[in-house]
Design a protein around this motif. Structure first.
Motif, PDB file in Angstrom:
ATOM      1  N   SER A  34     -35.457  93.092  75.729  1.00 32.70           N
ATOM      2  CA  SER A  34     -36.062  94.362  74.846  1.00 32.70           C
ATOM      3  C   SER A  34     -35.911  95.512  75.358  1.00 32.70           C
ATOM      4  O   SER A  34     -36.531  96.551  75.191  1.00 32.70           O
ATOM      5  CB  SER A  34     -37.707  94.047  75.029  1.00 32.70           C
ATOM      6  OG  SER A  34     -38.168  94.066  76.454  1.00 32.70           O
ATOM      7  N   SER A  35     -34.862  95.547  76.319  1.00 33.44           N
ATOM      8  CA  SER A  35     -34.286  96.939  76.755  1.00 33.44           C
ATOM      9  C   SER A  35     -33.828  97.932  75.645  1.00 33.44           C
ATOM     10  O   SER A  35     -33.422  97.451  74.410  1.00 33.44           O
ATOM     11  CB  SER A  35     -33.100  96.976  77.573  1.00 33.44           C
ATOM     12  OG  SER A  35     -33.493  95.977  78.754  1.00 33.44           O
ATOM     13  N   VAL A  36     -33.754  99.150  75.830  1.00 34.00           N
ATOM     14  CA  VAL A  36     -33.421 100.152  75.024  1.00 34.00           C
ATOM     15  C   VAL A  36     -31.951 100.519  75.160  1.00 34.00           C
ATOM     16  O   VAL A  36     -31.566 100.521  76.086  1.00 34.00           O
ATOM     17  CB  VAL A  36     -33.931 101.587  75.163  1.00 34.00           C
ATOM     18  CG1 VAL A  36     -33.647 102.818  74.349  1.00 34.00           C
ATOM     19  CG2 VAL A  36     -35.611 101.276  74.932  1.00 34.00           C
ATOM     20  N   VAL A  37     -31.190 100.193  74.127  1.00 31.26           N
ATOM     21  CA  VAL A  37     -29.675 100.352  73.893  1.00 31.26           C
ATOM     22  C   VAL A  37     -29.238 101.647  73.958  1.00 31.26           C
ATOM     23  O   VAL A  37     -29.556 102.295  73.037  1.00 31.26           O
ATOM     24  CB  VAL A  37     -29.049  99.315  73.317  1.00 31.26           C
ATOM     25  CG1 VAL A  37     -27.500  99.524  73.180  1.00 31.26           C
ATOM     26  CG2 VAL A  37     -29.294  97.674  73.443  1.00 31.26           C
ATOM     27  N   HIS A  38     -28.489 102.338  74.712  1.00 32.43           N
ATOM     28  CA  HIS A  38     -28.034 103.741  74.657  1.00 32.43           C
ATOM     29  C   HIS A  38     -26.636 103.741  74.140  1.00 32.43           C
ATOM     30  O   HIS A  38     -26.121 104.661  73.403  1.00 32.43           O
ATOM     31  CB  HIS A  38     -27.915 104.322  76.006  1.00 32.43           C
ATOM     32  CG  HIS A  38     -29.508 104.729  76.236  1.00 32.43           C
ATOM     33  ND1 HIS A  38     -30.259 105.721  75.803  1.00 32.43           N
ATOM     34  CD2 HIS A  38     -30.132 104.017  77.248  1.00 32.43           C
ATOM     35  CE1 HIS A  38     -31.504 105.711  76.597  1.00 32.43           C
ATOM     36  NE2 HIS A  38     -31.573 104.476  77.432  1.00 32.43           N
ATOM     37  N   ARG A  39     -25.761 102.774  74.112  1.00 30.78           N
ATOM     38  CA  ARG A  39     -24.542 102.798  73.629  1.00 30.78           C
ATOM     39  C   ARG A  39     -23.966 101.116  73.893  1.00 30.78           C
ATOM     40  O   ARG A  39     -24.097 100.359  74.771  1.00 30.78           O
ATOM     41  CB  ARG A  39     -23.541 103.545  74.795  1.00 30.78           C
ATOM     42  CG  ARG A  39     -22.101 103.429  74.246  1.00 30.78           C
ATOM     43  CD  ARG A  39     -21.332 104.259  75.106  1.00 30.78           C
ATOM     44  NE  ARG A  39     -21.720 105.689  75.182  1.00 30.78           N
ATOM     45  CZ  ARG A  39     -21.122 106.614  74.826  1.00 30.78           C
ATOM     46  NH1 ARG A  39     -19.540 106.586  74.573  1.00 30.78           N
ATOM     47  NH2 ARG A  39     -21.419 107.907  74.833  1.00 30.78           N
ATOM     48  N   GLN A  40     -23.539 101.094  72.889  1.00 33.73           N
ATOM     49  CA  GLN A  40     -22.897  99.502  72.569  1.00 33.73           C
ATOM     50  C   GLN A  40     -21.590  99.489  72.008  1.00 33.73           C
ATOM     51  O   GLN A  40     -21.352  99.719  70.653  1.00 33.73           O
ATOM     52  CB  GLN A  40     -23.825  98.593  71.786  1.00 33.73           C
ATOM     53  CG  GLN A  40     -23.346  97.183  71.910  1.00 33.73           C
ATOM     54  CD  GLN A  40     -24.549  96.143  71.171  1.00 33.73           C
ATOM     55  OE1 GLN A  40     -25.722  96.692  70.734  1.00 33.73           O
ATOM     56  NE2 GLN A  40     -24.335  94.700  71.528  1.00 33.73           N
TER      57      GLN A  40
ATOM     58  N   ASN B  29     -24.131 109.238  62.854  1.00 42.57           N
ATOM     59  CA  ASN B  29     -24.477 109.261  64.377  1.00 42.57           C
ATOM     60  C   ASN B  29     -23.453 109.743  65.080  1.00 42.57           C
ATOM     61  O   ASN B  29     -22.331 109.267  65.506  1.00 42.57           O
ATOM     62  CB  ASN B  29     -24.735 107.633  64.753  1.00 42.57           C
ATOM     63  CG  ASN B  29     -25.335 107.722  66.044  1.00 42.57           C
ATOM     64  OD1 ASN B  29     -25.631 108.708  66.847  1.00 42.57           O
ATOM     65  ND2 ASN B  29     -25.212 106.412  66.503  1.00 42.57           N
TER      66      ASN B  29
END
Length: 153
Positions: free
Chosen positions: A88-94, A2
């Motif tokens: 339930s949000s879409v995670v773009h960066r963690q 990734n």
């Protein structure tokens, strides 16, 4: 693998791919994964008057989730950092680490655990370790005669 996207700069994408390939081949992890392996808080240590001051970054960690231990000349900070609740949000960066952490610091002085003070404010844990008093010179009495454990010859 990734790999994050970079701005469209000629040659930059190839350089990024090469750096990631080198990390994976020689280190076994990508740069981002290496950052993620750090499970301990960052600390600053300085002297202030007759104390050592240790300041640890523990943002998002509740006071009841942090423990400080002192033994000999070692100071240990243990705790648990909860994961961000995104539902339930879409995670773009963690990038922030969650879970247990521990950091043991070797200090240049022996610690008197009864005199340590700790406080937390704005995500910073500040620990004040008083330096032990300097030992005073003590005159030792010298007895006359043969020492008890001296070899006889």
């Amino acid at each position: 693998m990734n790999i994050p996207k970079l701005p469209n700069v000629p040659g930059l994408e190839e350089l990024r791919r090469e750096v990631y390939r080198l990390f994976e081949n020689y280190v076994g992890s990508t740069p981002g994964e290496l950052i993620g392996l750090r499970k301990h808080p960052l600390v600053d240590i300085w002297e202030e008057g007759d104390c050592l001051v240790i300041q640890a970054e523990v943002p998002g960690t509740a006071l009841d989730q942090i423990e400080v231990y002192a033994r000999g000349s070692e100071l240990t900070v243990k705790g648990f950092r909860p994961a961000a609740s995104v539902g339930s949000s879409v995670v773009h960066r963690q990038e922030r680490q969650a879970g247990p952490f521990e950091r043991t610091i070797q200090l240049p002085v022996k610690i008197d655990a009864e005199r340590i003070e700790a406080a937390m404010k704005d995500g910073l844990l500040t620990i004040r370790v008083p330096r032990p008093p300097l030992s005073q010179a003590r005159r030792v009495a010298i007895r006359t005669g043969q020492a008890e454990n001296s070899p006889t010859g």
